[in-house]
Write a protein that holds these residues in place. Structure first.
Motif, mmCIF file in Angstrom:
data_model
loop_
_atom_site.group_PDB
_atom_site.id
_atom_site.type_symbol
_atom_site.label_atom_id
_atom_site.label_comp_id
_atom_site.label_asym_id
_atom_site.label_seq_id
_atom_site.Cartn_x
_atom_site.Cartn_y
_atom_site.Cartn_z
ATOM 1 N N MET A 1 -20.786 6.235 -16.307
ATOM 2 C CA MET A 1 -19.571 6.862 -15.827
ATOM 3 C C MET A 1 -19.357 8.144 -16.628
ATOM 4 N N GLN A 2 -18.985 9.165 -15.941
ATOM 5 C CA GLN A 2 -18.748 10.431 -16.614
ATOM 6 C C GLN A 2 -17.464 10.368 -17.424
ATOM 7 N N ARG A 3 -17.508 10.911 -18.616
ATOM 8 C CA ARG A 3 -16.370 10.859 -19.546
ATOM 9 C C ARG A 3 -15.051 11.316 -18.914
ATOM 10 N N PRO A 4 -15.006 12.436 -18.169
ATOM 11 C CA PRO A 4 -13.718 12.879 -17.603
ATOM 12 C C PRO A 4 -13.134 11.901 -16.574
ATOM 13 N N LEU A 5 -13.962 11.039 -15.992
ATOM 14 C CA LEU A 5 -13.484 10.107 -14.974
ATOM 15 C C LEU A 5 -12.942 8.803 -15.562
ATOM 16 N N LYS A 6 -13.211 8.537 -16.816
ATOM 17 C CA LYS A 6 -12.828 7.258 -17.414
ATOM 18 C C LYS A 6 -11.319 7.019 -17.424
ATOM 19 N N PRO A 7 -10.484 7.982 -17.807
ATOM 20 C CA PRO A 7 -9.036 7.714 -17.788
ATOM 21 C C PRO A 7 -8.510 7.359 -16.399
ATOM 22 N N PHE A 30 -18.794 -1.809 -17.471
ATOM 23 C CA PHE A 30 -17.940 -0.645 -17.405
ATOM 24 C C PHE A 30 -18.436 0.509 -18.275
ATOM 25 N N ASN A 31 -19.477 0.263 -19.042
ATOM 26 C CA ASN A 31 -20.036 1.290 -19.917
ATOM 27 C C ASN A 31 -18.953 1.885 -20.826
#
Length: 65
Positions: A1-7, A30-31
């Motif tokens: 999952m790309q960091r900016p999409l996690k929140p 969920f990585n």
């Protein structure tokens, strides 16, 4: 999952969580890291871990071994 999409992903989990009287189950990788000792090499992202732990707590989820 790309960091900016996690929140936004974690917020979506909170949004779909049923009320606390209704049991539910989420299955997947969920990585995301809960504790720093689970990370085998740097960097450990404390902000992400805090958000993930908050989601788990707010949704009354338990991590199964």
């Amino acid at each position: 999952m790309q960091r900016p999409l996690k929140p936004s992903f974690l917020q979506e989990l909170k949004d779909i969580a049923p009320d606390h009287a209704t049991p539910w189950l989420i299955i997947g990788d969920f990585n995301l890291i809960i504790f720093s000792h689970e990370k085998n090499k740097p960097p450990f992202h404390l902000t992400e871990a805090t958000m993930f732990n908050s989601t788990i707590s707010d949704s009354q989820l338990l991590e199964l071994p």
